[in-house]
Write a protein that holds these residues in place. Structure first.
Motif, short mmCIF file in Angstrom:
data_model
loop_
_atom_site.label_atom_id
_atom_site.label_comp_id
_atom_site.label_asym_id
_atom_site.label_seq_id
_atom_site.Cartn_x
_atom_site.Cartn_y
_atom_site.Cartn_z
N THR B 74 0.83 -1.06 0.07
CA THR B 74 -0.01 0.24 -0.13
C THR B 74 1.03 1.30 0.07
OG1 THR B 74 -1.39 -1.30 1.48
CG2 THR B 74 -1.93 0.96 1.19
N ARG B 75 0.46 2.20 -0.98
CA ARG B 75 1.42 3.28 -0.97
C ARG B 75 1.20 4.17 0.32
NH1 ARG B 75 2.50 5.73 -6.83
NH2 ARG B 75 3.31 4.03 -7.74
N LEU B 76 2.30 4.78 0.85
CA LEU B 76 2.20 5.73 2.02
C LEU B 76 1.45 6.86 1.71
CD1 LEU B 76 3.62 6.14 4.82
CD2 LEU B 76 5.65 6.65 3.65
N ALA B 77 1.68 7.17 0.54
CA ALA B 77 0.98 8.46 0.61
C ALA B 77 -0.75 8.31 0.45
CB ALA B 77 1.07 8.93 -0.98
N GLU B 78 -1.16 7.08 0.00
CA GLU B 78 -2.65 6.50 0.04
C GLU B 78 -3.28 6.64 1.71
OE1 GLU B 78 -4.92 3.55 -2.58
OE2 GLU B 78 -3.04 2.78 -1.61
N GLU B 80 -1.57 7.98 4.12
CA GLU B 80 -1.48 9.38 4.76
C GLU B 80 -2.91 10.25 4.49
OE1 GLU B 80 2.52 10.44 3.71
OE2 GLU B 80 3.04 10.07 5.89
N ALA B 81 -3.29 9.89 3.22
CA ALA B 81 -4.35 10.81 2.72
C ALA B 81 -5.65 10.16 3.50
CB ALA B 81 -4.54 10.55 1.36
N LEU B 82 -5.90 8.92 3.62
CA LEU B 82 -6.83 8.29 4.35
C LEU B 82 -6.95 8.72 5.67
CD1 LEU B 82 -9.01 6.19 4.41
CD2 LEU B 82 -7.41 4.64 4.91
N LEU B 83 -5.69 8.66 6.40
CA LEU B 83 -5.84 9.20 7.84
C LEU B 83 -6.26 10.64 7.86
CD1 LEU B 83 -2.26 7.33 8.92
CD2 LEU B 83 -4.70 6.91 9.56
N ALA B 84 -5.43 11.41 7.15
CA ALA B 84 -5.96 12.87 7.01
C ALA B 84 -7.38 13.23 7.02
CB ALA B 84 -5.07 13.69 6.04
N ARG B 85 -8.10 12.34 6.12
CA ARG B 85 -9.30 12.71 5.90
C ARG B 85 -10.18 12.65 7.24
NH1 ARG B 85 -8.58 10.28 0.83
NH2 ARG B 85 -9.43 8.15 1.58
N HIS B 86 -9.78 11.67 8.12
CA HIS B 86 -10.49 11.54 9.35
C HIS B 86 -9.77 12.22 10.67
CE1 HIS B 86 -13.05 8.55 7.84
NE2 HIS B 86 -12.22 8.17 6.90
N GLY B 87 -8.74 13.27 10.16
CA GLY B 87 -8.17 13.83 11.16
C GLY B 87 -7.15 13.32 11.87
N GLN B 88 -6.74 12.40 11.36
CA GLN B 88 -5.29 11.51 11.99
C GLN B 88 -4.30 11.39 11.31
OE1 GLN B 88 -7.41 7.58 13.22
NE2 GLN B 88 -8.66 8.90 14.76
N ARG B 89 -3.24 11.02 11.67
CA ARG B 89 -1.77 10.58 10.96
C ARG B 89 -0.90 9.58 11.48
NH1 ARG B 89 1.11 16.16 13.34
NH2 ARG B 89 1.12 15.67 15.50
N LEU B 90 0.24 9.57 10.95
CA LEU B 90 1.10 8.47 11.37
C LEU B 90 2.13 9.81 12.06
CD1 LEU B 90 2.21 6.77 8.15
CD2 LEU B 90 0.99 5.91 10.23
N ALA B 101 6.75 5.28 -2.58
CA ALA B 101 6.89 4.47 -1.15
C ALA B 101 5.76 3.85 -0.72
CB ALA B 101 7.34 5.73 -0.16
N THR B 102 6.13 2.71 0.00
CA THR B 102 5.12 1.78 0.57
C THR B 102 5.24 1.72 2.10
OG1 THR B 102 6.38 -0.19 0.36
CG2 THR B 102 5.20 0.38 -1.50
N VAL B 103 3.96 1.29 2.70
CA VAL B 103 4.07 1.14 4.00
C VAL B 103 4.94 -0.09 4.69
CG1 VAL B 103 2.40 0.30 6.05
CG2 VAL B 103 1.52 1.91 4.20
N GLY B 104 5.02 -0.91 4.01
CA GLY B 104 5.97 -2.14 4.18
C GLY B 104 7.43 -1.63 4.33
N GLY B 105 7.98 -0.66 3.14
CA GLY B 105 9.14 -0.28 3.14
C GLY B 105 9.31 0.86 4.24
N MET B 106 8.42 1.55 4.62
CA MET B 106 8.42 2.49 5.88
C MET B 106 8.95 1.56 6.94
SD MET B 106 5.41 4.56 7.48
CE MET B 106 4.78 2.94 8.38
N VAL B 107 8.04 0.64 7.22
CA VAL B 107 8.36 -0.03 8.46
C VAL B 107 9.78 -0.63 8.32
CG1 VAL B 107 7.49 -2.06 10.00
CG2 VAL B 107 5.96 -0.43 8.90
N ALA B 108 10.11 -1.34 7.29
CA ALA B 108 11.44 -2.01 7.35
C ALA B 108 12.72 -1.15 7.43
CB ALA B 108 11.29 -2.97 6.03
N ALA B 109 12.41 0.13 6.58
CA ALA B 109 13.60 1.14 6.82
C ALA B 109 13.58 1.72 8.22
CB ALA B 109 13.22 2.10 5.70
N GLY B 110 12.32 2.03 8.79
CA GLY B 110 12.35 2.29 10.20
C GLY B 110 12.98 3.75 10.38
#
Lengths: 484, 368
Positions: B74-78, B80-90, B101-110
Motif C-alpha cells: 500500500t502506498r504511504l501517500a494513500e 496518509e491521505a486516508l488518515l488525514a480525511r479522518h483527522g489522524q496521521r502517522l 513509497a510503501t507502508v512495508g518499506g516504511m516499516v522495514a526502513a524504520g
C-alpha cells in the motif's frame, strides 16, 4: 537436594554470603504474586555487582543449571517462580540509580531500583518515569522490562517498551550486550524490543536507561456515570474518535463501583450501571480544550452525569476508588481470579455482554474494572476455593473469557505476562509455527536454553494437551499494594 | 464503529510465498522491493528483485480504534491521505523519498521524520505484523490492540530490519489525531544556544514537535490547542512562518529536499546525545541538526571524520547517502559496526527467520 559440591564451591567463591542454600532462607522466594504456584528454590543468588551476575551465569552455564531471574516478586503470572534444581537470581541488591540527567531527559538505573524510585529521583527536575504499574512502590525496573509493564496511563504515554532507551543484558554465557542506545537509534536490528517483555527467557538485564518526561503542568479528572454498560463502553471509542487522547480512561461496572465505594468512600454514584474516569493532562490551555470536548462527547454518548474533580483532593478521592477496586472486590468473596485479556475497543460492549452471559453459565459473580482506553479488560471472577467445584468453574470461566478475547482479535494478556499462568491460553492465540519461532528466538539468545525454561511460551506438546491443564490464579500477596 | 471507505487492494501473498519458497530451495538471494524509494539507504543488495508493491490495500481502519492495518505494498501517500480525511496521521512523520513509497518499506526502513524527537520512532507505533519468513512460512505476531505481552515482540523487532528477517506482508499501526493547531517559529541563533533552548523547552514540557538547525538558523514547530500555542510562543521565541510556508518547510526537511540536503553529494547521519550536537556542528561547517540535536547531518564528510566525531561524543554514524561512485566500487559498511558478540546474535536471529539467508543479504551488514 544433592547440589553438586563443585557448583556450590564455585558459586560461593563468586557470591560469598550472597549465596543462600539453607531451605529456611530459600523458602522466602518460593513464589511471586501468583501464589497458587510455589516451588522453593534450591539456590538463591543475591549478586551486588554486574561481574557477579556474569560469573553466576557462566558457572550455571558450565554446570547446566537453569536460572530464573527475579526482581521484587510482584509479578502476577508466575514469571519468577523458581524451577526445581535451578538457581534463583535475585537482582534486588543491584539497586543503584546510576545517573539522572534532566538535559538529556534520561535516567540510568540498576534493575533492582523500584519503579517509583525513578520518578522520585527525577521529580526535583520536574520530570518523571511514565509507566506506572499498580505495584510501582515495590516493583523493580528490571521486572518492568521483563514484563513490559503498563499502568493506567498507557494510552497516551505507552508501555515500558516505549519508555526504555537501552539495556545492558547479560547472556547465559556471561557476555554483556548493550541493546538500544540513549538516542533511541541504535544500529542493527531492534533486539531491545524482543527483550522487553521476554519474561527473563533471553537474558538478564543489569542496567536500564529510561526516558524521563516533564511532569504535566495541569491534570483534570472527569467522572461520567451511565445507566447502561454498553453505552458506557461505546463512549470510550467516541472520546477517542473525537480526537482526544486521555492520559487515563478507566471503566468500572456496577459490582466494582459498589465494592469500591464501600471500601474507599470515594463518592461514586451507587445507582450507576457503569462509570468512566477520564483524565486529561498537559499544558493548561490544552487541558481546558480537551476537558470541554471530552465533557461534550460523554454527554452526547448518554452519560447521566459528568462531574469534574474540583481540586487535587477530590481528584485523588475519585482515583482512590479505582485504585482500591481490586482489594475492594476482594472483600466480596474469599477468592478472586484476575484476567488480563485485551481487545480492540470497538468490541468492548459485546465482550462485556459475553462476560455477563458466561457468568450466568458458570454460576459465578464477576466485577469489571479496567483500562478501557487500551481495551485492557481485568474481569475479577469471584469464587470460594473452599466450596465444591467453584475453583474449577472459575478456571473454566476465565479460560472462556480469554477465548472470547482472542476470538475478536485480542490477546490473552495485555500487561500481566504469560509466566506459568497463561501457557494454556497461549495455545489459543498462537499457531504451531509462531510458537516454534518463539522457541527458536529464545535459543538464538540462550543456546543452552537455561534461562527461565518452561515459562512464557508453551511447548507444542503442551498445547496438544491444552484443555486439561488450565491453571489457577488466586489471591494476591502484597495485599497492601493497590492492584489496577 | 465509524464506516470508512477503504481503497481497493489485492492479495498476492500466496504468490510471494511460493517465490520465496522456491528461492529458498535453490539458495537464490532476493532483494525485496516495495516502492524502491529507499534503495540508497543501507548497503546495495545484488540479487534478483522480489516486487511486493502488488500486495496492497488497507485492510482495516477504524478512527475510534486509532489503528490502521494495511498490506505492505500500500502506498504511504494513500495511507496518509486516508488518515488525514479522518483527522489522524502517522505521528512519526516518516519520509517517503518518492511517491511510490510503501507502508512495508516504511516499516522495514524504520525511518522517522522531524516529529521523531517528540513522538517517538516507527517501532513505537507497530502493533502487529504478518511476516513472510525466508523459507516461506507465514507468521503472525502482535495484533490490533494497544497492549499485548503474549509472546516475544517480533513485530517491533521488524521495524528497521531492512528486510533481512522476512517480508512484512501486513502491518497494524497505531495512529493519532492531528493536534488542533500548529505554529512554526524561526530565529537566528548559534548551535550551542539552540541546543540549550531546545533542551530547556523540552524539559519544561512545552509542545515542541520538530526542530531543524542549519547555518545559524533554528526553525521549530509547536503543536497543540491554539490558546496553548499563543501562550508558549514567547518562551520559545522567533518569528512565525505563514502556514503554507511552514508546511512546505517541514515537508522539505522530512523528504530531504531542503537546500542543505539537495546540495550534499554524500550524507552522514549521526545520532548523538543531544547535548553533543553543538560541538559536532562547530567542527563541520556543512552540517545541520534535527530532533533537538539528537540527529546531526554532515554533508560530504569523510568516513573517518564522521565516525571519529560520532565516537568522540558517544554516538553512532551511518552513511545515509552514498557518494555517487563507480558501480563496482564497494563502499564497505554503511552502518556503525557492532561488537562481535552482538553481531553473532544478529546472525543467530536472522537464522530463526531466514535460515537460508536469502532475503536482502548484505543490506544491513556485509555478513548478515
Amino acid at each position: 537436594m544433592g547440589t553438586d559440591p563443585q557448583l556450590l564451591a564455585e558459586l560461593r567463591a563468586v557470591l560469598g554470603p550472597g549465596l543462600l542454600v539453607d531451605p529456611a532462607a530459600c523458602v522466602a522466594f518460593e513464589c511471586d504474586a501468583l501464589t497458587t504456584h510455589r516451588q522453593s528454590p534450591d539456590l538463591v543468588a543475591l549478586p551486588q555487582t554486574v561481574e557477579q551476575v556474569q560469573a553466576v551465569l557462566r558457572t550455571c552455564c558450565r554446570h547446566s543449571v537453569p536460572v530464573v531471574a527475579r526482581g521484587s516478586g510482584t509479578g502476577l503470572s508466575g514469571g519468577a517462580l523458581p524451577i526445581a534444581g535451578g538457581l534463583l537470581l535475585v537482582l534486588s541488591r543491584l539497586d543503584r540509580i546510576l545517573e539522572v540527567d534532566p538535559r538529556r531527559g534520561l535516567a540510568r538505573v540498576q534493575p533492582g531500583v523500584t519503579n517509583l524510585a525513578v520518578s522520585a529521583a527525577a521529580a526535583p527536575h520536574g520530570l518523571y518515569y511514565a509507566p506506572d504499574p499498580s505495584s510501582q512502590v515495590a516493583c523493580s525496573v528490571g521486572g518492568n522490562v521483563a514484563e513490559n509493564s503498563g499502568g493506567v496511563h498507557c494510552l497516551k504515554y505507552g508501555l515500558t517498551v516505549h519508555n526504555v532507551l537501552a539495556v545492558k543484558l547479560v547472556t547465559m554465557t556471561g557476555d554483556v550486550l548493550t541493546l538500544g542506545a540513549e538516542t533511541g537509534e541504535a544500529p542493527g536490528l531492534n533486539l531491545l524490543a524482543a527483550v522487553i517483555g521476554s519474561e527473563g527467557l533471553l537474558g538478564v538485564v543489569v542496567e536500564v536507561t529510561v526516558r524521563l518526561l516533564p511532569l504535566p503542568r495541569r491534570v483534570e479528572l472527569l467522572l461520567a456515570a451511565f445507566d447502561d454498560v454498553g453505552r458506557c463502553a461505546d463512549a470510550v471509542g467516541q472520546v477517542i474518535a473525537a480526537g482526544i487522547v486521555p492520559a487515563g480512561l478507566e471503566m468500572m461496572d456496577a459490582p466494582a463501583i459498589r465494592a469500591a465505594e464501600a471500601f474507599a468512600h470515594c463518592g461514586y454514584p451507587l445507582d450507576a450501571a457503569a462509570l468512566l474516569l477520564c483524565e486529561v493532562d498537559g499544558l493548561p490551555e490544552d487541558v481546558d480544550d480537551e476537558l470541554a470536548r471530552a465533557r461534550a462527547v460523554l454527554i452526547a454518548a448518554g452519560a447521566t452525569s459528568v462531574r469534574t474533580a474540583q481540586d487535587a483532593g477530590e481528584r485523588k478521592r475519585m482515583w482512590s476508588g479505582r485504585k482500591s477496586a481490586f482489594p475492594a472486590v476482594g472483600r466480596l468473596a474469599p477468592d478472586y481470579y484476575c484476567m488480563d485479556g485485551t481487545i480492540p475497543r470497538r468490541h468492548l460492549a459485546a465482550v462485556l455482554a459475553e462476560i455477563a452471559a458466561l457468568a450466568r453459565v458458570h454460576r459465578l459473580a464477576v466485577a469489571n474494572v479496567f483500562h478501557a482506553g487500551d481495551g485492557n479488560l481485568h474481569p475479577l471472577i469471584l469464587f470460594d476455593a473452599g466450596r465444591d467445584d467453584e475453583l474449577a468453574r472459575a478456571e473454566a470461566f476465565g479460560a472462556a473469557i480469554l477465548e472470547a478475547c482472542v476470538a475478536v482479535g485480542g490477546t490473552v494478556t495485555g500487561e500481566h505476562g504469560v509466566g506459568v499462568e497463561k501457557l494454556g491460553p497461549m495455545c489459543t492465540q498462537f499457531g504451531a509455527a509462531e510458537l516454534a519461532a518463539f522457541h527458536a528466538l529464545k535459543l538464538a539468545f540462550d543456546p543452552p536454553g537455561l534461562l527461565n525454561p518452561g515459562k512464557a511460551v508453551p511447548t507444542l506438546a503442551r498445547c496438544a494437551d491444552y484443555g486439561a491443564m488450565k491453571v489457577h490464579g488466586g489471591r494476591l500477596p502484597h495485599s497492601h499494594l493497590p492492584r489496577f | 464503529m465509524t464506516v470508512v471507505d477503504l481503497p481497493p487492494g489485492e492479495d498476492i501473498r500466496d504468490e510471494l510465498a511460493a517465490r520465496v519458497r522456491a528461492a529458498s530451495a535453490s539458495q537464490t538471494p532476493l532483494r525485496i522491493v516495495g516502492g524502491d524509494t529507499k534503495r540508497g539507504y543501507g548497503r546495495e543488495v545484488v540479487a534478483e528483485g522480489l516486487a511486493v508493491h502488488g500486495h496492497r490495500g488497507v485492510l482495516r481502519y477504524d478512527p475510534a480504534e486509532l489503528i490502521l492495518t494495511a498490506r505492505c505494498g500500500t502506498r504511504l501517500a494513500e495511507v496518509e491521505a486516508l488518515l488525514a480525511r479522518h483527522g489522524q496521521r502517522l505521528p512519526f512523520e516518516p519520509p517517503s523519498f518518492g511517491p511510490a513509497a510503501t507502508v512495508g518499506g516504511m516499516v522495514a526502513a524504520g525511518l522517522a521524520g522531524p516529529a521523531r524527537a517528540a513522538r517517538g520512532p516507527v517501532r513505537d507505533y507497530v502493533l502487529g505484523t504478518t511476516l513472510l519468513a525466508g523459507d516461506g512460512r507465514i507468521l503472525r505476531f502482535g495484533g490490533e490492540g494497544m497492549k499485548n505481552v503474549a509472546g516475544y515482540d517480533v513485530s517491533r523487532l521488524l521495524a528497521g530490519s531492512l528486510g533481512v528477517l522476512g517480508v512484512i506482508l501486513e502491518v497494524s499501526l497505531k495512529v493519532l489525531p492531528v493536534p488542533a493547531g500548529t505554529s512554526t517559529l524561526r530565529r537566528r541563533i548559534d548551535a550551542a544556544d539552540a541546543v540549550a533552548l531546545l533542551a530547556d523547552t523540552t524539559q519544561r514540557g512545552l509542545p515542541l514537535s520538530a526542530s531543524f538547525w542549519h547555518a545559524g538558523e533554528l526553525t521549530v514547530r509547536l503543536e497543540g490547542a491554539d490558546a496553548a500555542l499563543a501562550a508558549v510562543a514567547p518562551a520559545v521565541g522567533g518569528e512565525p512562518l505563514a502556514p503554507a510556508a511552514a508546511r512546505d518547510f517541514w515537508h522539505d526537511v522530512r523528504e530531504q529536499r531542503h537546500p542543505f540536503f539537495t546540495a550534499a553529494r554524500s550524507l552522514w547521519r549521526l545520532t548523538l546525545p543531544a547535548t553533543a550536537a553543538a560541538q559536532v556542528v562547530r567542527d563541520v561547517p556543512q552540517s545541520a541538526f534535527e530532533w533537538n540535536g539528537a540527529q546531526v547531518w554532515l554533508a560530504d564528510a569523510g568516513s573517518s571524520a564522521a565516525t571519529t566525531l560520532a565516537r568522540a561524543y558517544a554516538g553512532d554514524a551511518t552513511l545515509f547517502r552514498r557518494p555517487v561512485v563507480d558501480a563496482t566500487t564497494d563502499v564497505g559498511e554503511v552502518f556503525p559496526s557492532l561488537p562481535p558478540a552482538l553481531l553473532e546474535l544478529h546472525r543467530a536471529v536472522k537464522r530463526v527467520f531466514d535460515p537460508a539467508g536469502i532475503l536482502n543479504p548484505g543490506r544491513m551488514y556485509a555478513d548478515l
